[in-house]
Every structure is written in C-alpha cells, then in structure tokens.
Design an enzyme around this catalytic site. Structure first.
Site, PDB file in Angstrom:
ATOM      1  N   CYS A  65       0.873  -1.169   0.000  1.00 50.70           N
ATOM      2  CA  CYS A  65       0.000   0.000   0.000  1.00 50.70           C
ATOM      3  C   CYS A  65       0.915   1.224   0.000  1.00 50.70           C
ATOM      4  O   CYS A  65       2.103   1.099  -0.313  1.00 50.70           O
ATOM      5  CB  CYS A  65      -0.992  -0.021   1.164  1.00 50.70           C
ATOM      6  N   GLY A  66       0.401   2.389   0.295  1.00 52.51           N
ATOM      7  CA  GLY A  66       1.247   3.572   0.221  1.00 52.51           C
ATOM      8  C   GLY A  66       2.419   3.496   1.179  1.00 52.51           C
ATOM      9  O   GLY A  66       3.569   3.740   0.810  1.00 52.51           O
ATOM     10  N   GLY A  68       2.680   0.686   3.490  1.00 53.35           N
ATOM     11  CA  GLY A  68       2.832  -0.687   3.980  1.00 53.35           C
ATOM     12  C   GLY A  68       2.231  -0.884   5.364  1.00 53.35           C
ATOM     13  O   GLY A  68       2.094  -2.017   5.824  1.00 53.35           O
ATOM     14  N   GLY A  70      -0.892   0.105   6.792  1.00 46.63           N
ATOM     15  CA  GLY A  70      -2.267  -0.371   6.880  1.00 46.63           C
ATOM     16  C   GLY A  70      -2.374  -1.833   6.494  1.00 46.63           C
ATOM     17  O   GLY A  70      -3.130  -2.601   7.122  1.00 46.63           O
ATOM     18  N   HIS A  98      14.028 -14.501  13.325  1.00 52.04           N
ATOM     19  CA  HIS A  98      13.555 -14.460  14.717  1.00 52.04           C
ATOM     20  C   HIS A  98      12.037 -14.550  14.849  1.00 52.04           C
ATOM     21  O   HIS A  98      11.542 -15.080  15.835  1.00 52.04           O
ATOM     22  CB  HIS A  98      14.025 -13.161  15.390  1.00 52.04           C
TER      23      HIS A  98
END
Ligand code: RB5
Length: 147
Positions: A65-66, A68, A70, A98
């Site tokens: 997304c714009g 990352g 959301g 991890h």
C-alpha cells in the site's frame, strides 16, 4: 515458492513490478489485485492474501500500500499471520530468522523497486532459526487464542 500478492491503488505500481520480479525468479505468484489505479480499500486485499497464507494455500504473502502500514495492521488480524512492514534487507532477515514472519508489506510511496526486490528476495531466502525463537512465536500464537 507459491506466493500471493496484493495491493491497493497506492501500491499498485510497485506491486506490478514486484510481481514481475518474483515471476522472473521462478515463483508461482497469485495476484489478487488491485489491477488498476482507481482508489480501493487496502483491508480487502490484505484479507485475501492473509487468508491464503493462513489456510496454507500460499507459503508467503506480499502486500503493498502507500506506506505498507495499513496492510500490516490488517493482515495481522488474521489468525496465523505474522506480517511485517519492511524498508530494508536487514530487517527482512530478522523478520524471518527471529519472528518467522510469513507476510511482507511494502511501502509503494517510499520504496524504490530495486530495494523492494532485495527485500522480498532476502525475506523469501532466509530461514526461521527456531530454537529459542520458536517458543516466542508460540507465545504470539497463544495471544490469538487468549491462552
Ligand atoms: C491510501 O491513501 C493509503 O492510506 C494506503 O495506501 C496505505 O498507505 C495505508 O496504510
């Protein structure tokens, strides 16, 4: 590897480029959309990719997304998903070694294609270390069950 990839409008361009890169690398990639620049809602695509990973239909998911952010928030609502927003390869390594992350989210408005390719290649190419980290990941799973 079998991967699901998705984006909203703000991640569309980078998603197209990352999908092509992953296909060039020989992965089996299912693109759930979006397929155009029209405005859409990122949780709809996060859900499609996250549910594919949670069900085992996909080994890993990629969401753009714009920012990352959301996409990561939404994908992490699906049980069994450990989604991480990544901006560099070192964090990609850590997320796999991890945290056994199974979904990577990218920032279409802030991440250049070559950086995104390096992030996904590192993410997909790094194994979970297990050992002491397994118990910690198990405790994340316990949170999903309120155990
Ligand atoms: C869309 O404008 C933007 O909010 C979305 O792509 C994403 O960045 C949300 O986290």
């Amino acid at each position: 590897m079998r991967l699901f990839i998705g984006s909203d409008h703000a991640g569309f361009s980078l998603k197209e480029q990352v999908r092509a890169h992953l296909e060039r690398e020989g992965h089996d990639v299912v693109d759930v959309g979006t397929h155009a620049e029209e405005s859409v809602d990122y949780p709809d695509y996060a859900r499609l990719v996250a549910e594919a990973v949670a069900s085992g239909d996909a080994e890993y998911g990629v969401l753009v997304c714009g920012s990352g952010l959301g996409m990561a928030i939404a994908a992490n609502k699906v049980e069994g998903v450990r989604a991480v927003q990544l901006m560099d390869t070192e964090m990609a390594r850590m997320a796999r070694m991890h945290n056994n992350a199974n979904v990577v989210t990218l920032a279409g408005r802030y991440t250049e294609p070559d950086t995104a390719y390096a992030i996904v290649d590192t993410f997909l190419g790094t194994a979970f270390e297990g050992g002491r980290h397994q118990g910690r990941v198990d405790k994340i799973s316990a949170l999903e069950h309120k155990a």
